[in-house]
Design an enzyme around this catalytic site. Structure first.
Site, PDB file in Angstrom:
ATOM      1  N   PHE A 119     -13.713  83.872  -3.221  1.00 54.71           N
ATOM      2  CA  PHE A 119     -13.650  82.642  -2.444  1.00 54.71           C
ATOM      3  C   PHE A 119     -15.077  82.156  -2.195  1.00 54.71           C
ATOM      4  O   PHE A 119     -16.025  82.939  -2.292  1.00 54.71           O
ATOM      5  CB  PHE A 119     -12.949  82.913  -1.101  1.00 54.71           C
ATOM      6  CG  PHE A 119     -11.723  82.075  -0.891  1.00 54.71           C
ATOM      7  CD1 PHE A 119     -10.524  82.414  -1.488  1.00 54.71           C
ATOM      8  CD2 PHE A 119     -11.778  80.920  -0.094  1.00 54.71           C
ATOM      9  CE1 PHE A 119      -9.390  81.646  -1.292  1.00 54.71           C
ATOM     10  CE2 PHE A 119     -10.651  80.147   0.110  1.00 54.71           C
ATOM     11  CZ  PHE A 119      -9.460  80.504  -0.483  1.00 54.71           C
ATOM     12  N   GLN A 239     -15.837  69.970   8.811  1.00 55.74           N
ATOM     13  CA  GLN A 239     -15.791  70.360   7.397  1.00 55.74           C
ATOM     14  C   GLN A 239     -14.898  69.461   6.537  1.00 55.74           C
ATOM     15  O   GLN A 239     -13.757  69.199   6.893  1.00 55.74           O
ATOM     16  CB  GLN A 239     -15.267  71.789   7.279  1.00 55.74           C
ATOM     17  CG  GLN A 239     -15.139  72.266   5.848  1.00 55.74           C
ATOM     18  CD  GLN A 239     -14.939  73.768   5.768  1.00 55.74           C
ATOM     19  OE1 GLN A 239     -13.837  74.271   5.881  1.00 55.74           O
ATOM     20  NE2 GLN A 239     -16.034  74.488   5.615  1.00 55.74           N
ATOM     21  N   HIS A 241     -13.163  69.618   3.020  1.00 53.65           N
ATOM     22  CA  HIS A 241     -12.804  70.552   1.956  1.00 53.65           C
ATOM     23  C   HIS A 241     -12.940  69.818   0.627  1.00 53.65           C
ATOM     24  O   HIS A 241     -12.452  68.697   0.485  1.00 53.65           O
ATOM     25  CB  HIS A 241     -11.361  71.031   2.170  1.00 53.65           C
ATOM     26  CG  HIS A 241     -10.975  72.192   1.310  1.00 53.65           C
ATOM     27  ND1 HIS A 241     -10.892  72.100  -0.064  1.00 53.65           N
ATOM     28  CD2 HIS A 241     -10.657  73.467   1.628  1.00 53.65           C
ATOM     29  CE1 HIS A 241     -10.534  73.286  -0.542  1.00 53.65           C
ATOM     30  NE2 HIS A 241     -10.383  74.128   0.458  1.00 53.65           N
ATOM     31  N   LEU A 251      -4.255  69.485   0.606  1.00 51.25           N
ATOM     32  CA  LEU A 251      -5.180  70.536   0.205  1.00 51.25           C
ATOM     33  C   LEU A 251      -4.771  71.250  -1.083  1.00 51.25           C
ATOM     34  O   LEU A 251      -3.613  71.573  -1.284  1.00 51.25           O
ATOM     35  CB  LEU A 251      -5.222  71.565   1.344  1.00 51.25           C
ATOM     36  CG  LEU A 251      -6.154  72.747   1.178  1.00 51.25           C
ATOM     37  CD1 LEU A 251      -7.592  72.283   1.214  1.00 51.25           C
ATOM     38  CD2 LEU A 251      -5.890  73.752   2.281  1.00 51.25           C
ATOM     39  N   GLU A 254      -9.152  76.575  -2.305  1.00 53.47           N
ATOM     40  CA  GLU A 254     -10.362  77.058  -2.942  1.00 53.47           C
ATOM     41  C   GLU A 254     -10.048  78.277  -3.819  1.00 53.47           C
ATOM     42  O   GLU A 254     -10.790  78.599  -4.745  1.00 53.47           O
ATOM     43  CB  GLU A 254     -11.313  77.477  -1.812  1.00 53.47           C
ATOM     44  CG  GLU A 254     -12.725  77.722  -2.190  1.00 53.47           C
ATOM     45  CD  GLU A 254     -13.564  77.846  -0.907  1.00 53.47           C
ATOM     46  OE1 GLU A 254     -13.617  76.872  -0.139  1.00 53.47           O
ATOM     47  OE2 GLU A 254     -14.139  78.916  -0.691  1.00 53.47           O
ATOM     48  N   ARG A 285     -18.278  75.194   1.145  1.00 51.97           N
ATOM     49  CA  ARG A 285     -17.604  73.899   1.065  1.00 51.97           C
ATOM     50  C   ARG A 285     -18.526  72.713   1.348  1.00 51.97           C
ATOM     51  O   ARG A 285     -18.390  71.666   0.723  1.00 51.97           O
ATOM     52  CB  ARG A 285     -16.439  73.893   2.044  1.00 51.97           C
ATOM     53  CG  ARG A 285     -15.347  74.818   1.593  1.00 51.97           C
ATOM     54  CD  ARG A 285     -14.244  74.927   2.607  1.00 51.97           C
ATOM     55  NE  ARG A 285     -13.221  75.829   2.074  1.00 51.97           N
ATOM     56  CZ  ARG A 285     -12.179  76.267   2.783  1.00 51.97           C
ATOM     57  NH1 ARG A 285     -12.024  75.893   4.037  1.00 51.97           N
ATOM     58  NH2 ARG A 285     -11.308  77.068   2.241  1.00 51.97           N
ATOM     59  N   HIS A 352     -10.976  68.503   6.962  1.00 54.09           N
ATOM     60  CA  HIS A 352     -10.220  69.749   6.938  1.00 54.09           C
ATOM     61  C   HIS A 352     -10.312  70.577   8.211  1.00 54.09           C
ATOM     62  O   HIS A 352      -9.312  71.073   8.697  1.00 54.09           O
ATOM     63  CB  HIS A 352     -10.718  70.569   5.746  1.00 54.09           C
ATOM     64  CG  HIS A 352      -9.932  71.798   5.473  1.00 54.09           C
ATOM     65  ND1 HIS A 352      -8.572  71.764   5.250  1.00 54.09           N
ATOM     66  CD2 HIS A 352     -10.285  73.111   5.372  1.00 54.09           C
ATOM     67  CE1 HIS A 352      -8.137  73.001   5.021  1.00 54.09           C
ATOM     68  NE2 HIS A 352      -9.142  73.829   5.113  1.00 54.09           N
ATOM     69  N   ARG A 394     -17.950  76.426   8.085  1.00 59.60           N
ATOM     70  CA  ARG A 394     -17.087  77.601   7.989  1.00 59.60           C
ATOM     71  C   ARG A 394     -16.880  78.014   6.533  1.00 59.60           C
ATOM     72  O   ARG A 394     -16.718  77.160   5.664  1.00 59.60           O
ATOM     73  CB  ARG A 394     -15.719  77.305   8.615  1.00 59.60           C
ATOM     74  CG  ARG A 394     -14.722  78.424   8.436  1.00 59.60           C
ATOM     75  CD  ARG A 394     -13.420  78.155   9.149  1.00 59.60           C
ATOM     76  NE  ARG A 394     -12.632  77.083   8.586  1.00 59.60           N
ATOM     77  CZ  ARG A 394     -11.889  77.183   7.473  1.00 59.60           C
ATOM     78  NH1 ARG A 394     -11.881  78.302   6.772  1.00 59.60           N
ATOM     79  NH2 ARG A 394     -11.186  76.155   7.059  1.00 59.60           N
ATOM     80  N   SER A 399     -10.973  80.890   8.627  1.00 61.01           N
ATOM     81  CA  SER A 399     -10.141  80.263   9.661  1.00 61.01           C
ATOM     82  C   SER A 399      -8.956  81.148   9.976  1.00 61.01           C
ATOM     83  O   SER A 399      -8.625  81.371  11.144  1.00 61.01           O
ATOM     84  CB  SER A 399      -9.660  78.883   9.217  1.00 61.01           C
ATOM     85  OG  SER A 399      -8.900  78.993   8.034  1.00 61.01           O
TER      86      SER A 399
END
Lengths: 579, 232
Positions: A119, A239, A241, A251, A254, A285, A352, A394, A399
């Protein structure tokens, strides 16, 4: 139903953090617990999280919590409180194992362990290369967390008040004594008296036009506490995304890049090689979203209007796509008519996640100021809160980690406090503020429409306060928000009924949303540097000498006031952030 | 494009019985039905009431009967329906207002099957191991979002509201076939009761209605077979 309730612990919100908090509070036999949620618990947006929860289990390759902590701090552009990141990196391992023990159906490695994948921003040995740290259940990890925690709440016989909207918090004599809520089914106002109140009500992405967030994510409690004098920490760090479906913002995880997906511009070029030569498409991100904007701005966007980027999965084995990324494959097919197995998917950055929120200590206690003055009886966890784990940006998967780690802590600390605290009196006029709020919306002149104001807010926030910011546009947006606040006073609703008055609730939610926009734009205008998700074109460099500090935004009689809180540093000296 | 939308409406504070309201409006063919309903609420009639949240088929709030089929309003596009769109509340649950139904009976059936992990062994220090093959057996039933599209499309449920319904059986399946779980016998006993599993007449409506593509009829058959095996 009685309209006065008394519980030792009240949890506001029934997503990952709220359900985890309720579970832990309920494990203390000495306290009574209830959860208030404006949705049925399983409708919460935790369920939309896809890719995974990061924990250094080392199931696929060598990994350590120290590496995870470092990645989180660097990912947060050194605005992360380092004590929080270190606690988190250890605690999240235990939390993930605990979820598995609750039955969460993780995908599995060939040996039968929890499966893990790569990730963005998660690396081995302090940045050497990407590492498999995201524990996943196909591409519906959040769904499985939400379902598992809801299942446990049935087992634990947790009390729920579903479709109740919390509209005010009882902050009396410097402590929290409960909340006021509106019951959607009946239109009645309820008073919930509590020794401890845990706020876990989620994010505020609906202030932007293109967002991955649910309609329900209108920053209600970020506004409720703000109106009562509690500050909001670091709201300028929002943020985007990188991979939202073109034009609708839904979404695409990722994890798609974790499985080998590549971002391409209109020439088919893998442009991330130029921006992050080591980890390329798996850069954090904020960097990827900025790079995408730059590609589009420089004329290399794809499509007839050159305004999107392509997420290319066509080189990946179709079987892997169907098995590990089934949901996002379906989203692309349904909403864009594009089959990711056969052709690249048009994407654009989508609003996001709020890194900022209601300021808390590492133990989830809500604080009032830069000196960490605690408000007794008030706790916050999850996206609504800011313990400052995420700093200025982040990392993906953190999250879900945040929800379970801080949800647990909130449940523990809040129930422990409630054990020894006494119920304090609630003044007779406690509901007046809420009644007045509802009356104004119900009986307003109606010269302004809720939908019109919301649309203008969302469009202008997208144009003026999203991925790239300038002095000029932020100043303009402050003016727009002020105008919208004034126009909001003239709204009205057609539905005057008591039962399921969803129009009235949308009107109230819009008021909350405008407050959230105010917090964000004032803080963004004030911060004269670029850091993490806050990218300021007039101040392009990070400025540690002047700005290595948290913002606190207050709403006061005279207007918005800004103060600061120091960043907790530790082992890792702030360094330039390259990947 | 122009669409004609008919919505079955009912306001308990004003109406004696439900009625059809008609709306004619300009939309894009790529709009979701939820976008169309939002447009009606935001621009034409604010009192129209329905549940919605995530808007992409994950939260399960907006199950409705759309052109005769149970679907999520956020997971069907205008271009797949054409110019005439008829929307009613899902059937078999009490209508509270417009498209909002009372979900409590649905959740009560769900809760009845003990939809939580049961394993009384001491917890190991690490995760419990499970092979990828064992994990795959119940994969489809973990996708359920509790939207009620299946249960409220079932003709048996329409005539007998106490029938536990396909959604509850799918969620029992999710645990019965999980190699780590120890509550199968208890769940199977519950499903063996008079308003349980055997009421299913394999009408297949549930499978066709499921917005998550769960092979529900197959899952129900697997649970039936398991019950017979264990009895034998």
């Amino acid at each position: 139903m009685s309209r006065a309730h008394k519980y030792d612990v009240i949890v506001v919100g029934a997503g990952g953090a709220g359900l985890m908090a309720a579970r832990y509070a309920a494990q203390n036999p000495k306290v009574s617990v209830a959860v208030i949620s404006k949705l049925y618990p399983t409708r919460s947006h935790t369920g939309a999280a896809q890719g995974g929860v990061g924990a250094a289990l080392g199931n696929v390759s060598e990994d350590y919590p120290e590496w995870h902590a470092f990645d989180t701090i660097k990912g947060g552009d050194y605005l992360t409180d380092q004590d929080v990141a270190e606690m988190f990196a250890y605690d999240v391992i235990e939390s993930v194992i605990e979820l598995e023990h609750m039955g969460l159906p993780f995908s599995r490695t060939p040996e039968g362990k929890i499966a893990q994948r790569k990730f963005g921003g998660h690396t081995r040995e302090f940045g050497k290369s990407a590492v498999e740290r995201a524990c996943y259940a196909a591409d519906r990890t959040g769904h499985m967390i939400l379902q598992t925690l809801y299942q446990q709440s049935i087992k634990d016989n947790v009390t729920f008040f579903n479709e109740f909207h919390v509209l005010d918090i009882l902050l009396i004599g410097g402590e929290c004594r409960g909340v006021i809520a509106y019951e959607l089914a009946t239109g009645e106002i309820h008073t919930f008296q509590a020794k401890s109140t845990i706020v876990a009500s989620g994010g505020n992405g609906r202030m932007f036009k293109i967002t991955s967030n649910a309609h329900a994510l209108t920053g209600d409690l970020q506004s409720v506490v703000y109106r009562r004098g509690i500050p909001i920490e670091d709201p300028e760090f929002y943020q985007f995304h990188p991979t939202g479906l073109y034009k609708i913002g839904v979404l695409l995880t990722e994890g798609a890049r974790g499985e080998g997906g590549i971002l391409r511009n209109k020439d088919g070029e893998r442009f991330m090689e130029r921006y992050a030569p080591t980890i390329k498409d798996l850069a954090p991100r904020d960097m990827v979203s900025r790079s995408m904007y730059l590609e589009i701005r420089e004329g290399r966007g794809a499509g007839p209007d050159s305004d999107y980027i392509l997420l290319d999965l066509t080189h990946i084995d179709a079987h892997i796509i169907e098995e590990r990324l089934p949901d996002i494959t379906e989203f692309a097919r349904i909403y864009l008519g594009v089959d990711p197995i056969k052709e690249p998917v048009p994407i654009q950055p989508t609003a996001h996640y709020a890194m900022g929120g209601i300021p808390t200590t590492i133990d989830t206690e809500v604080i009032m100021d830069g000196q960490n003055t605690i408000i007794p009886g008030l706790y916050a966890a999850g996206e609504v809160a800011c313990a400052s784990l995420h700093g200025a940006n982040r990392l993906g998967t953190n999250s879900l980690g945040d929800l379970i780690v801080f949800g647990r802590r909130a449940g523990r600390f809040a129930s422990k406090y409630a054990e020894s605290a006494e119920f304090a009196d609630i003044p007779k006029d406690a509901q007046d503020f809420t009644k007045n709020l509802l009356d104004k919306a119900l009986n307003g002149s109606g010269t302004e429409k809720v939908a019109t104001i919301r649309k203008e807010l969302q469009a202008s926030m997208m144009d003026n306060a999203s991925v790239f910011r300038t002095e000029e546009f932020l100043t303009k947006q402050i003016k727009i928000v002020k105008e919208l606040q004034n126009r909001y006073k003239q709204i009205g609703v057609e539905d005057k009924g008591k039962q399921y008055n969803t129009e009235l609730m949308e009107a109230i939610e819009l008021g909350f949303l405008i407050d959230n926009a105010e917090q964000l734009v004032y803080a963004a205008e004030n911060r004269k540097e670029s850091r993490g998700a806050h990218s300021h074109e007039n101040h392009k460099e990070r400025d540690d000498a002047n700005w290595l500090k948290h913002t606190l935004v207050y709403k006061e009689e005279k207007g918005v006031r800004i103060d600061y809180k120091p960043v907790t540093l530790g082992k890792y000296e702030p360094k330039p952030r390259v990947y | 494009m122009k669409v004609n939308v008919k919505i079955k409406r009912f306001n308990p504070e004003a109406d004696k019985r439900p009625y059809w309201a008609e709306y004619s409006l300009e939309v894009r063919e790529t709009d979701r039905v939820l976008d169309v309903i939002n447009q009606i609420k935001w621009e034409m009639d604010g009192s129209l009431s329905y549940r919605r949240s995530c808007a992409h088929g994950i939260c399960g709030s907006d199950a409705m009967l759309i052109n005769g089929v149970n679907r999520l309003a956020c997971k069907i596009l205008v271009r797949d329906l054409g110019e005439v769109i008829n929307i009613e509340p899902i059937r078999g649950l009490p209508v509270l207002k417009d498209l909002i139904v009372d979900m409590e009976p649905f959740f009560d059936s769900y809760k009845a099957v003990l939809p939580f992990f049961i394993n009384e062994d001491p917890e190991p220090p690490t995760e419990r191991y499970q092979s990828a093959e064992d994990r795959e057996i119940f994969d489809a039933s973990t996708k359920c979002i509790l939207c009620a599209c299946c249960t409220t499309s079932c003709p048996v449920f329409w005539t007998n509201g106490r029938y536990i319904g396909p959604a509850a059986i799918v969620n029992a399946h999710r645990f019965i076939f999980d190699s780590r779980d120890q509550g199968a016998d208890e769940r199977l006993q519950i499903l063996n009761q008079s308003n349980g599993l055997w009421r299913c007449r394999t009408a297949y409506n549930c499978t066709e209605a499921c917005p998550r593509d769960i092979p529900i009829t197959k899952a129900i058959e697997e649970v039936k077979r398991e019950l017979l095996w264990r009895r034998a």
